[in-house]
Scaffold this motif. Structure first.
Motif, PDB file in Angstrom:
ATOM      1  N   PRO A  97      -8.262  -1.051 -10.672  1.00  0.00           N
ATOM      2  CA  PRO A  97      -8.482  -1.782 -12.077  1.00  0.00           C
ATOM      3  C   PRO A  97      -7.744  -3.237 -12.139  1.00  0.00           C
ATOM      4  N   LEU A  98      -8.631  -4.150 -12.643  1.00  0.00           N
ATOM      5  CA  LEU A  98      -8.015  -5.330 -12.803  1.00  0.00           C
ATOM      6  C   LEU A  98      -7.440  -6.004 -11.744  1.00  0.00           C
ATOM      7  N   THR A 100      -3.737  -7.766 -11.022  1.00  0.00           N
ATOM      8  CA  THR A 100      -2.715  -7.023 -10.339  1.00  0.00           C
ATOM      9  C   THR A 100      -2.439  -7.585  -8.943  1.00  0.00           C
ATOM     10  N   LEU A 131       3.326  -2.709 -16.702  1.00  0.00           N
ATOM     11  CA  LEU A 131       2.063  -3.213 -16.516  1.00  0.00           C
ATOM     12  C   LEU A 131       1.176  -2.611 -15.412  1.00  0.00           C
ATOM     13  N   PHE A 132       1.747  -2.335 -14.090  1.00  0.00           N
ATOM     14  CA  PHE A 132       0.867  -1.589 -12.894  1.00  0.00           C
ATOM     15  C   PHE A 132       0.726  -0.214 -13.339  1.00  0.00           C
ATOM     16  N   ILE A 134      -2.266  -0.223 -16.214  1.00  0.00           N
ATOM     17  CA  ILE A 134      -3.523  -0.771 -15.665  1.00  0.00           C
ATOM     18  C   ILE A 134      -3.896   0.359 -14.608  1.00  0.00           C
ATOM     19  N   TRP A 135      -3.110   0.901 -13.846  1.00  0.00           N
ATOM     20  CA  TRP A 135      -3.734   1.728 -12.785  1.00  0.00           C
ATOM     21  C   TRP A 135      -3.879   3.185 -13.145  1.00  0.00           C
ATOM     22  N   LEU A 170      -4.996   3.534 -16.533  1.00  0.00           N
ATOM     23  CA  LEU A 170      -5.926   3.690 -17.411  1.00  0.00           C
ATOM     24  C   LEU A 170      -7.313   4.255 -17.210  1.00  0.00           C
TER      25      LEU A 170
END
Length: 171
Positions: free
Chosen positions: A26-27, A31, A148-149, A152-153, A155
């Protein structure tokens, strides 16, 4: 500034972003770019600073990309989630303060670095504020990158679970 070093960091950023896209993380632009730039910077012992004008242009591009997605219906939705959203922010800030104090009390981080590391907010803003107040920005950026990781990962898993719960018990 050595343009070759800047080029190497940017190439690492693009390379990792493309790799992250290929493995469908993701993203991936965000990332992958972060991981690639950091890997080249750390792997070769570089201390590359992005020129101020370039960093400003990148931030403006990101802001423009996000702002362009805002339409008239956003304000209608905003009215619906103002109260619960405010409650969520208060809870998250409270959790950040609680963990920050706990990490400081346990001696894991200095109090100021602990607070900046565990507060919600943009990585750049928290790091800039911590450096301006004399704290170690590297500690703060490291903690925020982990956050953050992780968010994001993980999610997609949380969205999948929320959708299933909604369909099964709420809808």
């Amino acid at each position: 500034m050595n343009l070759l070093m800047l080029g190497a960091v940017m190439a690492g950023s693009v390379g990792a972003a493309l790799l992250f896209r290929w493995v469908r993380l993701p993203l991936w632009p965000l990332t992958g770019g972060l991981v690639g730039a950091a890997a080249v910077n750390l792997g070769f012992g570089l201390e590359v600073q992005i020129p101020g004008g370039f960093a400003l242009a990148a931030q403006l591009m990101i802001g423009t990309a996000i702002g362009a997605t805002i339409g008239p219906d956003v304000f209608k939705q905003f009215a619906r989630f103002l109260a619960p959203g405010t409650l969520a922010v208060v809870v998250v800030l409270g959790a950040g303060l609680l963990f920050g104090w706990s990490f400081a009390a346990l001696g894991l981080l200095a109090p100021g670095e602990s607070m900046f590391s565990l507060m919600p907010g943009g990585v750049a803003e928290m790091v800039a504020a911590s450096i301006a107040l004399g704290y170690d920005g590297a500690v703060v950026v490291g903690a925020h990158m982990v956050r953050l990781f992780a968010v994001i990962w993980s999610l997609p898993l949380f969205l999948w679970a929320a959708e299933r719960i909604y369909r099964r018990w709420i809808q």
